[in-house]
Structure formats: C-alpha cells, structure tokens
Scaffold this motif. Structure first.
Motif, PDB file in Angstrom:
ATOM      1  N   GLU A 142       0.837  -1.207   0.000  1.00 52.16           N
ATOM      2  CA  GLU A 142       0.000   0.000   0.000  1.00 52.16           C
ATOM      3  C   GLU A 142       0.873   1.259   0.000  1.00 52.16           C
ATOM      4  OE1 GLU A 142      -4.084  -1.559   2.150  1.00 52.16           O
ATOM      5  OE2 GLU A 142      -2.548  -0.611   3.382  1.00 52.16           O
ATOM      6  N   GLU A 143       1.928   1.239   0.791  1.00 56.48           N
ATOM      7  CA  GLU A 143       2.829   2.395   0.827  1.00 56.48           C
ATOM      8  C   GLU A 143       3.531   2.581  -0.519  1.00 56.48           C
ATOM      9  OE1 GLU A 143       6.870   3.825   3.133  1.00 56.48           O
ATOM     10  OE2 GLU A 143       5.553   2.399   4.114  1.00 56.48           O
ATOM     11  N   TYR A 144       3.976   1.467  -1.121  1.00 59.15           N
ATOM     12  CA  TYR A 144       4.659   1.552  -2.415  1.00 59.15           C
ATOM     13  C   TYR A 144       3.730   2.103  -3.493  1.00 59.15           C
ATOM     14  CZ  TYR A 144       7.461   0.325  -6.442  1.00 59.15           C
ATOM     15  OH  TYR A 144       8.181   0.399  -7.610  1.00 59.15           O
ATOM     16  N   VAL A 145       2.498   1.595  -3.526  1.00 60.61           N
ATOM     17  CA  VAL A 145       1.528   2.045  -4.539  1.00 60.61           C
ATOM     18  C   VAL A 145       1.172   3.508  -4.295  1.00 60.61           C
ATOM     19  CG1 VAL A 145      -0.839   1.742  -5.373  1.00 60.61           C
ATOM     20  CG2 VAL A 145       0.627  -0.241  -5.042  1.00 60.61           C
ATOM     21  N   PHE A 146       1.051   3.906  -3.033  1.00 63.26           N
ATOM     22  CA  PHE A 146       0.741   5.301  -2.714  1.00 63.26           C
ATOM     23  C   PHE A 146       1.848   6.222  -3.212  1.00 63.26           C
ATOM     24  CE2 PHE A 146       1.032   8.933   0.228  1.00 63.26           C
ATOM     25  CZ  PHE A 146      -0.223   9.494   0.010  1.00 63.26           C
ATOM     26  N   ASP A 161       3.015  -0.921 -10.370  1.00 60.14           N
ATOM     27  CA  ASP A 161       3.293  -2.268  -9.907  1.00 60.14           C
ATOM     28  C   ASP A 161       4.803  -2.411  -9.718  1.00 60.14           C
ATOM     29  OD1 ASP A 161       3.798  -5.040  -9.763  1.00 60.14           O
ATOM     30  OD2 ASP A 161       2.002  -5.485 -10.922  1.00 60.14           O
ATOM     31  N   PRO A 162       5.273  -2.862  -8.545  1.00 56.62           N
ATOM     32  CA  PRO A 162       6.720  -2.980  -8.329  1.00 56.62           C
ATOM     33  C   PRO A 162       7.377  -4.061  -9.185  1.00 56.62           C
ATOM     34  CG  PRO A 162       5.520  -3.876  -6.463  1.00 56.62           C
ATOM     35  CD  PRO A 162       4.504  -3.243  -7.368  1.00 56.62           C
ATOM     36  N   SER A 222      -3.327   1.168  -8.831  1.00 56.05           N
ATOM     37  CA  SER A 222      -3.912   1.975  -7.756  1.00 56.05           C
ATOM     38  C   SER A 222      -4.253   1.053  -6.596  1.00 56.05           C
ATOM     39  CB  SER A 222      -5.160   2.705  -8.247  1.00 56.05           C
ATOM     40  OG  SER A 222      -6.206   1.783  -8.468  1.00 56.05           O
ATOM     41  N   GLU A 223      -4.566   1.650  -5.450  1.00 52.71           N
ATOM     42  CA  GLU A 223      -4.896   0.842  -4.273  1.00 52.71           C
ATOM     43  C   GLU A 223      -6.178   0.044  -4.506  1.00 52.71           C
ATOM     44  OE1 GLU A 223      -4.588   2.590  -0.405  1.00 52.71           O
ATOM     45  OE2 GLU A 223      -3.001   3.935  -1.076  1.00 52.71           O
ATOM     46  N   ASP A 224      -7.063   0.520  -5.377  1.00 57.38           N
ATOM     47  CA  ASP A 224      -8.296  -0.204  -5.673  1.00 57.38           C
ATOM     48  C   ASP A 224      -8.013  -1.513  -6.414  1.00 57.38           C
ATOM     49  OD1 ASP A 224      -9.744   1.840  -4.513  1.00 57.38           O
ATOM     50  OD2 ASP A 224     -10.012   2.909  -6.414  1.00 57.38           O
TER      51      ASP A 224
END
Length: 115
Positions: free
Chosen positions: A11-15, A20-21, A28-30
């Motif tokens: 969640e922190e990475y996506v924020f 996508d890592p 997105s978080e969704d």
C-alpha cells in the motif's frame, strides 16, 4: 500475473509510485486484492541442511542484490539526467541575467550622457 506482498508495504509503495513494483505498470490501491489467511503460519523448513540448498539460498541472495544494484543504477541515471537538465537551465538563467544587467548598465550610461 500478480504478486503477493505484505499489505502495508505494498500500500505504501503504490501510494508513493502508483505502479506495480514487478512490472512497472500503472496500479492503484483499488486494484489490490486482500488475501485472507489463517493466523497460524506453519514453520518454515530449514533450507540450510545440504550444500545444494545452501547454494540455492546464496543464489537467491545474489539475485536480490543484483536486482537492488540494477534499481539503484537506474535511479542514479535518472538523477543524473535531472541534475544535468537543472544545471543547464541554471546556466542559461545566469547568462540571461548577466546579459540583462549589461543592457541595463549600457542604458544607464546612455541616459547619463544625454542628461
């Protein structure tokens, strides 16, 4: 194809990155799906019981370090590009300011002569 991550870390990475890592695609978080698991996690089998398993562990560690090194080099190159661009614009701004100061001084000298 997806990956499994620890919830707070992904969640922190996506924020922060909105991607996508694994493959760098927009994310997105969704788009994240929470996986429900039992609270009891079975003990992990020892991986250092034999030489082949030790070699496998070392190979995994080497791969992780190589990937981290690649990411750091990629970030360094991007930072170099940004720095180069910023220095170019700064140099151009300094030259414009110097030219304008010269024109101002020349205009003052002309006005002083005409007065």
């Amino acid at each position: 194809i997806g990956g499994v991550f620890e919830k707070s870390a992904i969640e922190e990475y996506v924020f922060q990155h909105n991607q996508d890592p694994i493959n760098g695609e927009q994310l997105s978080e969704d788009d994240l799906i929470e996986i429900q698991t039992s609270r009891i996690v079975p003990a992990k089998a020892r991986t250092s019981d034999s030489i082949p398993s030790l070699l496998h562990v070392f190979q995994n560690e080497f791969d992780a370090l190589a990937l981290e090194s690649f990411e750091l080099k990629k970030q360094m190159l991007e930072a170099r590009k940004e720095l180069s661009s910023t220095l170019y614009y700064h140099d151009a701004a300094v030259k414009v300011a110097a030219r304008l100061m010269n024109e101002r001084d020349e205009a003052r000298a002309v006005i002083k002569r005409l007065s």
